[in-house]
Design a protein around this motif. Sequence first.
Motif, PDB file in Angstrom:
ATOM      1  N   GLN A  79       4.908  -7.874  -8.848  1.00 25.34           N
ATOM      2  CA  GLN A  79       4.181  -7.581 -10.087  1.00 25.34           C
ATOM      3  C   GLN A  79       2.744  -8.062 -10.005  1.00 25.34           C
ATOM      4  OE1 GLN A  79       7.386  -8.357 -10.516  1.00 25.34           O
ATOM      5  NE2 GLN A  79       8.175  -7.010 -12.131  1.00 25.34           N
ATOM      6  N   VAL A  88       3.940  -0.313 -16.409  1.00 27.65           N
ATOM      7  CA  VAL A  88       4.444  -0.328 -15.037  1.00 27.65           C
ATOM      8  C   VAL A  88       4.918  -1.706 -14.610  1.00 27.65           C
ATOM      9  CG1 VAL A  88       3.765  -0.021 -12.621  1.00 27.65           C
ATOM     10  CG2 VAL A  88       3.257   1.753 -14.300  1.00 27.65           C
ATOM     11  N   LEU A 100       3.877   1.896  -5.233  1.00 26.85           N
ATOM     12  CA  LEU A 100       2.665   1.825  -6.055  1.00 26.85           C
ATOM     13  C   LEU A 100       1.528   1.054  -5.399  1.00 26.85           C
ATOM     14  CD1 LEU A 100       4.378   1.489  -9.513  1.00 26.85           C
ATOM     15  CD2 LEU A 100       3.049   3.419  -8.644  1.00 26.85           C
ATOM     16  N   TRP A 157       9.701   0.028  -6.163  1.00 27.61           N
ATOM     17  CA  TRP A 157       8.609   0.916  -6.553  1.00 27.61           C
ATOM     18  C   TRP A 157       7.264   0.214  -6.460  1.00 27.61           C
ATOM     19  CZ3 TRP A 157       7.201   5.788  -7.893  1.00 27.61           C
ATOM     20  CH2 TRP A 157       8.225   6.747  -7.787  1.00 27.61           C
ATOM     21  N   LEU A 158       7.244  -1.027  -6.923  1.00 27.54           N
ATOM     22  CA  LEU A 158       5.965  -1.732  -6.902  1.00 27.54           C
ATOM     23  C   LEU A 158       5.472  -1.955  -5.486  1.00 27.54           C
ATOM     24  CD1 LEU A 158       6.469  -4.370  -9.717  1.00 27.54           C
ATOM     25  CD2 LEU A 158       4.821  -2.499  -9.693  1.00 27.54           C
ATOM     26  N   ALA A 171       8.701  -1.239 -13.872  1.00 26.13           N
ATOM     27  CA  ALA A 171       8.965  -0.756 -12.515  1.00 26.13           C
ATOM     28  C   ALA A 171       9.736  -1.807 -11.721  1.00 26.13           C
ATOM     29  CB  ALA A 171       7.651  -0.429 -11.816  1.00 26.13           C
ATOM     30  N   ASN A 172      10.635  -1.340 -10.834  1.00 29.55           N
ATOM     31  CA  ASN A 172      11.372  -2.327 -10.042  1.00 29.55           C
ATOM     32  C   ASN A 172      10.581  -2.730  -8.809  1.00 29.55           C
ATOM     33  OD1 ASN A 172      11.727  -0.369  -8.080  1.00 29.55           O
ATOM     34  ND2 ASN A 172      13.691   0.303  -8.930  1.00 29.55           N
TER      35      ASN A 172
END
Lengths: 266, 358
Positions: free
Chosen positions: B179, B40, B53, B48-49, B44-45
Amino acid sequence: MNRAQQIGDKILSVEGVSLAFGGVKALQEVSFDVREHEIRAIIGPNGAGKSSMLNVLNGVYHPQQGTIKLRANGAWKEFHDMDSHEAASLGIARTFQNIALFKGMTVLDNVMTGRNLKMRCSFLEQAIWVGRARREELEHRRAVEEVIDFLEIQHIRKTPVGKLPYGLQKRVELARALAAEPTLLLLDEPMSGMNLEEKQDMCRFVLDVNDHYGTTVVLIEHDMGVVMDISDRVVVLDYGRKIGDGTPEEVRANQAVIDAYLGVAH
Amino acid sequence: MLYREAGQFKSTYAEDQQIFPIRQDRVAVALLLAVAFVAVPLFANQYWLSAILIPFLIFSLAALGLNILTGYAGQLSLGTAAFMAVGAFMAYNFVLRMPWLGVIPSFILAGLCAAGVGIVFGLPSLRIKGFYLAVATLACQFFVLWAIQRWGWITNNSPSGVIAAQKVEILGYVFDTPQRKYLLTLSIVAVLALLAKNLMRSETGRAFMAVRDMDVAASVIGIPMMKTKLLAFAISSFYCGVAGALYAYTYLGTVEPEAFTLDLSFRILFMIIIGGVGSILGSFLGAGFIILLPIFLSILFGALSHATGMQIPHSVISNLELIIFGGLIIFFLIVEPHGLARQWQIAKEKLRLWPFPH
Ligand SMILES: Nc1ncnc2c1ncn2[C@@H]1O[C@H](COP(=O)(O)OP(=O)(O)OP(=O)(O)O)[C@@H](O)[C@H]1O
Ligand SMILES: [Mg+2]
């Protein structure tokens, strides 16, 4: 009867207990005693106060008058009213007339809860799990599995109790009580609603518990055949009063008891 | 590999007592963790993060907290948002006033503060149950928001009550990108979920469920009523408090008291209803479902208007969303009170028997 454990001295003594709910006098000056290792039955017509008596013994109901004396770990203790938690820690366990299992839990978890007073780990240790908590959990699992074997419910260990038939639920409730390794076991109509075969099994279990673990049993039962067969002494209640007390033969011959059961007007 | 336990004989109780007794489950969990921790963050971009998420994880944690109290211990509460608010604002204060503490200890202390508030507002549970208890926990909601606005030091005298979460730095490492914030949130949530799982399969969890299912029987076998209920409030509020701290520090950044209204408590309650009451997995499923539902619906309506050429106004879509949402809640309450987690359980049982259903 040929038993491994001879009936011993008094272990419990109930003296002058009265309990009322508003105007309803559930118990009036009831006194009786229970000897170590015996099977003591409480009988009486519906509403006689039998369940109320058990509820007083382990602190679910609090009587207005009277005392309860209990011998635990070699010393007598006297109570005006019991506290449920204290009753449990003094070695009293019980089952209920209307099954009181934890419906959402499996048989295994239900029986495991019976050992809660013997568990020592803090919740932090349990959360971390590895080490002491895991060892403790395993040790009690072993003890619980013995009870499960004893009552022959291995095959339903992982079943949620809500899904079990009535007769098996009664047996699981007995297992939960036994898991606590009680010295005094209170059973409220353990055989009600059972068919003949289930009743026979249950009788055998009660006798085995008494014989094998030496547990003292106080039992409420409506089935006279069962009472006469398995109990050592019987207390008879009617309208909250004790009207008879003695061996099954004595009680059967007691005129007051016969009248109560035949519904003779007072 | 077939989902089956055949051939996996358990010869000791220790094996039977593992956290995931079936091998396929263990593999699945390991894979899931690998994806969550490695794949992830790599693929993941940003959107999304940080928009899906991270809030998913935070809401899962809050739902898990509520599930401990309501699902396991059976005490209905509407104070979730308040406990989160305590966590968020106290974390801010600990970081502000005792910067030498470090962020993680500050979060833990903030969680403990929430636990303290939880115990106080859990006291009514010793006398009242169900609906009435829920109303009593509402008092907590109003009290906490009032206190935040009333006592200046909580917000460091910010005039509007808005606080800006400080930067998160652990051992010199700054968690500033999506991230990194995601990984921090994931680690905390994963550890707390594991602890909760352990706790719920031990004596404490059984005591909670016993109190939930039949309180008279529970006290007769020696489970202390007061201690058990208050412990449930404390642990639950601790989880909600840490979720609140994460909400401020890894998701929102700047927080106003209005972020923690009754609405939020209800949202989290709906998560456990849909996901599964009394299930750790259910807390995650419910949070995922409620976060993804609006996104899924907007994609659906987008495709619909594209296909039919009809423009669906935005207001209609958001109302439809609420209607579908309400319908689902009613559906789950009536048809499947154990939520998605039960569906998953049933699917697994079917899979175990597949392809021979008898
Ligand atoms: N919690 C309670 N509140 C009010 N009245 C009660 C309560 N429990 C028992 N009673 C009353 O006390 C009396 C004795 O009830 P109890 O349940 O002890 O009878 P019992 O001998 O167990 O009867 P049964 O054979 O039907 O089980 C009854 O009149 C009953 O209505
Ligand atoms: Mg009765």
